[in-house]
Design a protein around this motif. Structure first.
Motif, PDB file in Angstrom:
ATOM      1  N   LYS A 166       0.814  -1.214   0.000  1.00  0.00           N
ATOM      2  CA  LYS A 166       0.000   0.000   0.000  1.00  0.00           C
ATOM      3  C   LYS A 166       0.848   1.264   0.000  1.00  0.00           C
ATOM      4  O   LYS A 166       0.390   2.326  -0.431  1.00  0.00           O
ATOM      5  N   ASN A 167       2.069   1.171   0.480  1.00  0.00           N
ATOM      6  CA  ASN A 167       2.940   2.344   0.561  1.00  0.00           C
ATOM      7  C   ASN A 167       3.951   2.427  -0.581  1.00  0.00           C
ATOM      8  O   ASN A 167       4.885   3.233  -0.530  1.00  0.00           O
ATOM      9  N   THR A 168       3.745   1.605  -1.599  1.00  0.00           N
ATOM     10  CA  THR A 168       4.634   1.610  -2.752  1.00  0.00           C
ATOM     11  C   THR A 168       4.036   2.467  -3.858  1.00  0.00           C
ATOM     12  O   THR A 168       2.956   2.168  -4.369  1.00  0.00           O
ATOM     13  N   ASP A 169       4.719   3.535  -4.236  1.00  0.00           N
ATOM     14  CA  ASP A 169       4.239   4.445  -5.277  1.00  0.00           C
ATOM     15  C   ASP A 169       4.471   3.858  -6.666  1.00  0.00           C
ATOM     16  O   ASP A 169       5.355   3.017  -6.874  1.00  0.00           O
ATOM     17  N   PHE A 170       3.688   4.336  -7.625  1.00  0.00           N
ATOM     18  CA  PHE A 170       3.825   3.920  -9.015  1.00  0.00           C
ATOM     19  C   PHE A 170       5.234   4.220  -9.524  1.00  0.00           C
ATOM     20  O   PHE A 170       5.745   5.321  -9.370  1.00  0.00           O
ATOM     21  N   GLU A 171       5.872   3.214 -10.093  1.00  0.00           N
ATOM     22  CA  GLU A 171       7.207   3.308 -10.683  1.00  0.00           C
ATOM     23  C   GLU A 171       8.295   3.699  -9.675  1.00  0.00           C
ATOM     24  O   GLU A 171       9.353   4.201 -10.060  1.00  0.00           O
ATOM     25  N   SER A 172       8.047   3.470  -8.386  1.00  0.00           N
ATOM     26  CA  SER A 172       9.086   3.785  -7.403  1.00  0.00           C
ATOM     27  C   SER A 172      10.146   2.690  -7.326  1.00  0.00           C
ATOM     28  O   SER A 172      11.264   2.935  -6.861  1.00  0.00           O
ATOM     29  N   PHE A 173       9.805   1.487  -7.776  1.00  0.00           N
ATOM     30  CA  PHE A 173      10.783   0.389  -7.793  1.00  0.00           C
ATOM     31  C   PHE A 173      10.801  -0.242  -9.175  1.00  0.00           C
ATOM     32  O   PHE A 173       9.759  -0.567  -9.740  1.00  0.00           O
ATOM     33  N   TRP A 174      12.005  -0.422  -9.699  1.00  0.00           N
ATOM     34  CA  TRP A 174      12.213  -0.783 -11.095  1.00  0.00           C
ATOM     35  C   TRP A 174      13.481  -1.633 -11.175  1.00  0.00           C
ATOM     36  O   TRP A 174      14.335  -1.552 -10.296  1.00  0.00           O
ATOM     37  N   PRO A 175      13.665  -2.435 -12.188  1.00  0.00           N
ATOM     38  CA  PRO A 175      14.939  -3.146 -12.330  1.00  0.00           C
ATOM     39  C   PRO A 175      16.123  -2.181 -12.339  1.00  0.00           C
ATOM     40  O   PRO A 175      16.027  -1.081 -12.870  1.00  0.00           O
ATOM     41  N   ASN A 176      17.224  -2.599 -11.724  1.00  0.00           N
ATOM     42  CA  ASN A 176      18.416  -1.760 -11.690  1.00  0.00           C
ATOM     43  C   ASN A 176      19.627  -2.525 -12.226  1.00  0.00           C
ATOM     44  O   ASN A 176      19.627  -3.761 -12.301  1.00  0.00           O
ATOM     45  N   VAL A 177      20.638  -1.789 -12.592  1.00  0.00           N
ATOM     46  CA  VAL A 177      21.851  -2.393 -13.148  1.00  0.00           C
ATOM     47  C   VAL A 177      22.723  -2.855 -11.992  1.00  0.00           C
ATOM     48  O   VAL A 177      23.468  -2.071 -11.398  1.00  0.00           O
ATOM     49  N   ASP A 178      22.604  -4.136 -11.666  1.00  0.00           N
ATOM     50  CA  ASP A 178      23.280  -4.683 -10.485  1.00  0.00           C
ATOM     51  C   ASP A 178      24.582  -5.408 -10.814  1.00  0.00           C
ATOM     52  O   ASP A 178      25.294  -5.870  -9.919  1.00  0.00           O
ATOM     53  N   GLY A 179      24.901  -5.552 -12.107  1.00  0.00           N
ATOM     54  CA  GLY A 179      26.128  -6.255 -12.478  1.00  0.00           C
ATOM     55  C   GLY A 179      26.002  -7.764 -12.438  1.00  0.00           C
ATOM     56  O   GLY A 179      26.979  -8.484 -12.697  1.00  0.00           O
ATOM     57  N   TYR A 180      24.812  -8.252 -12.155  1.00  0.00           N
ATOM     58  CA  TYR A 180      24.596  -9.702 -12.028  1.00  0.00           C
ATOM     59  C   TYR A 180      23.496 -10.174 -12.985  1.00  0.00           C
ATOM     60  O   TYR A 180      23.780 -10.797 -14.003  1.00  0.00           O
ATOM     61  N   SER A 181      22.270  -9.845 -12.690  1.00  0.00           N
ATOM     62  CA  SER A 181      21.194 -10.198 -13.631  1.00  0.00           C
ATOM     63  C   SER A 181      21.121  -9.193 -14.773  1.00  0.00           C
ATOM     64  O   SER A 181      20.804  -9.542 -15.910  1.00  0.00           O
ATOM     65  N   ILE A 182      21.404  -7.929 -14.470  1.00  0.00           N
ATOM     66  CA  ILE A 182      21.529  -6.879 -15.487  1.00  0.00           C
ATOM     67  C   ILE A 182      22.956  -6.356 -15.376  1.00  0.00           C
ATOM     68  O   ILE A 182      23.298  -5.615 -14.451  1.00  0.00           O
ATOM     69  N   THR A 183      23.795  -6.743 -16.305  1.00  0.00           N
ATOM     70  CA  THR A 183      25.236  -6.556 -16.102  1.00  0.00           C
ATOM     71  C   THR A 183      25.752  -5.166 -16.449  1.00  0.00           C
ATOM     72  O   THR A 183      26.785  -4.743 -15.920  1.00  0.00           O
ATOM     73  N   ASP A 184      25.041  -4.451 -17.340  1.00  0.00           N
ATOM     74  CA  ASP A 184      25.569  -3.154 -17.788  1.00  0.00           C
ATOM     75  C   ASP A 184      24.476  -2.430 -18.580  1.00  0.00           C
ATOM     76  O   ASP A 184      23.371  -2.945 -18.761  1.00  0.00           O
ATOM     77  N   ASP A 185      24.795  -1.263 -19.050  1.00  0.00           N
ATOM     78  CA  ASP A 185      23.965  -0.528 -20.008  1.00  0.00           C
ATOM     79  C   ASP A 185      23.696  -1.461 -21.187  1.00  0.00           C
ATOM     80  O   ASP A 185      24.626  -1.906 -21.875  1.00  0.00           O
ATOM     81  N   GLN A 186      22.422  -1.773 -21.463  1.00  0.00           N
ATOM     82  CA  GLN A 186      22.105  -2.762 -22.487  1.00  0.00           C
ATOM     83  C   GLN A 186      22.514  -2.304 -23.878  1.00  0.00           C
ATOM     84  O   GLN A 186      22.874  -3.121 -24.727  1.00  0.00           O
ATOM     85  N   TYR A 187      22.468  -1.019 -24.122  1.00  0.00           N
ATOM     86  CA  TYR A 187      22.914  -0.477 -25.414  1.00  0.00           C
ATOM     87  C   TYR A 187      24.383  -0.855 -25.647  1.00  0.00           C
ATOM     88  O   TYR A 187      24.758  -1.310 -26.730  1.00  0.00           O
ATOM     89  N   LYS A 188      25.204  -0.687 -24.619  1.00  0.00           N
ATOM     90  CA  LYS A 188      26.627  -1.014 -24.731  1.00  0.00           C
ATOM     91  C   LYS A 188      26.841  -2.514 -24.896  1.00  0.00           C
ATOM     92  O   LYS A 188      27.730  -2.952 -25.646  1.00  0.00           O
ATOM     93  N   LEU A 189      26.037  -3.305 -24.193  1.00  0.00           N
ATOM     94  CA  LEU A 189      26.148  -4.755 -24.333  1.00  0.00           C
ATOM     95  C   LEU A 189      25.870  -5.181 -25.771  1.00  0.00           C
ATOM     96  O   LEU A 189      26.564  -6.043 -26.325  1.00  0.00           O
TER      97      LEU A 189
END
Length: 392
Positions: A166-189
């Motif tokens: 209930k306290n989570t705002d719209f688009e307040s949490f999103w995938p982030n570049v963690d170096g593991y599941s998302i390793t880098d800027d996808q354009y560069k990849l």
């Protein structure tokens, strides 16, 4: 199938009968959402063993894909012929999985409707113009912790799950570049050819942004553009002018369409063509139908509008013209063929050629289907330059 919902809500129900009747085994993936699926936090990062946090929803998707790959044969399926598909946040997820080393070898084709993940990496999403670093994403977890009056992670874990939701705002949490599941800027990849190179269907709708925009005063519109785009603001205002409050709605809708959806798809197509072997089939959906969630105010196709034509969904009255009924037959057959063979084409269908930059190879879906050039090319060129500068 990976559902959309801004990584905050959503699910898929039903069995996609049109696909199942063609011998396709249909699976839908559920994954953690909102703060429960994407909240990063310094203490979570510390205890992870990899000094990262968030992206739990992406890890859920990877685990589901691994299960499908390892077990689909028991249901009569072929683990070497898995196609992943998604729309909106589901399409962004498909894009992320296409670049994630964790998903390597788990699928042979991908369909992304209105979704990609090619933004630069930054410390602020700032009008949907960047993917956050893990460190920047952790700040969002601390904000939620403070809102819930918790002093630390231990206290936060005692908060009822529904209070967190209930306290989570719209688009307040999103995938982030963690170096593991998302390793880098996808354009560069993709520039480096470092991704899961498979055949893809990708595309966007002509009025994607209308669902996410609201009219504002002209002065507020111009102020917001300057806040987001800085020295690039005058170019934005030239491409997306607004002299009235109603025009600010249309301008913001088009900016959201191009910056959040269309440019990423355009970049994806061009990059894969240059560095990959997987075939790219690109579409632009522009049918102004009654069978839609939100009717476009200027005529066109809003977000989600293509889905009834592919999956047979009924929205509102569910009315479709005779032309639209024929379009539905063709589009659903494209998707079925691609899922089965990696190629949308088949007998009696308008031939869908693979995408080539600068050539009329985009399937335009409006009052029928025909090949044409990339739509809104000037806007695509602007965002290509703008995001290139942000990468420096």
């Amino acid at each position: 199938m990976i559902h959309g919902g801004a990584f905050l809500s959503g699910s898929y129900s039903g069995t996609q009968e049109s696909f199942v009747k063609e011998g396709i085994i249909y699976c839908s993936i559920e994954y953690r959402l909102g703060a429960l699926g994407f909240m990063a936090h310094p203490e979570l990062s510390k205890e992870s063993g990899k000094n990262i946090s968030g992206n739990y929803g992406i890890l859920d998707q990877v685990m589901a894909l691994k299960w499908i790959h390892d077990n689909i044969a028991a249901f009569g399926g072929d683990p070497d012929k898995i196609t992943i598909a998604g729309e909106s946040a589901g399409g962004i997820s498909v894009s992320i999985l296409c670049a994630s080393p964790l998903a390597k070898g788990l699928f042979r084709g991908a369909i992304s409707e209105s979704g990609s993940s090619f933004w630069p990496v930054g410390e602020s999403r700032n009008g949907n113009t960047a993917m956050l670093t893990n460190k920047a994403a952790e700040a969002g977890g601390l904000i939620l912790q403070k809102r819930l009056k918790a002093k630390n992670l231990k206290q936060l874990r005692k908060v009822p799950a529904m209070d967190i939701v209930k306290n989570t705002d719209f688009e307040s949490f999103w995938p982030n570049v963690d170096g593991y599941s998302i390793t880098d800027d996808q354009y560069k990849l993709y520039e480096k050819g470092n991704y899961n190179d498979v055949n893809i269907i990708i595309g966007t709708n002509s009025d994607e942004g209308s669902m996410f925009s609201r009219p504002v005063s002209v002065s507020d519109y111009e102020k917001r553009i300057h806040e987001i785009y800085g020295s690039w603001a005058d170019q934005v205002l030239s491409l997306y002018p607004a002299k009235t409050e109603e025009e600010t709605y249309f301008a913001q809708s088009d900016i959201f369409r191009d910056g959040s959806f269309a440019w990423g798809t355009y970049a994806w197509a061009n990059l894969q063509n240059k560095t990959g072997k997987g075939k790219v089939y690109m579409y632009y959906f522009d049918q102004d139908s009654e069978n839609t969630i939100v009717k476009s105010r200027k005529g066109g196709a809003s977000h989600v509008a293509e889905m009834p034509f592919i999956y047979g969904y009924k929205f509102g009255s569910g009315k479709m013209t005779e032309t639209e009924q024929h379009m539905e037959q063709i589009m659903s057959r494209y998707w079925i063929n691609f899922t089965k063979t990696g190629n949308p084409n088949g007998n009696s269908l308008p031939f869908w050629t693979t995408y080539q930059e600068g050539k009329p190879t985009v399937m335009i879906m409006k009052e029928g289907l025909h090949l044409g050039p990339v739509q809104n090319q000037k806007q695509m060129d602007f965002f290509e330059k703008f995001f290139k500068e942000k990468r420096k």
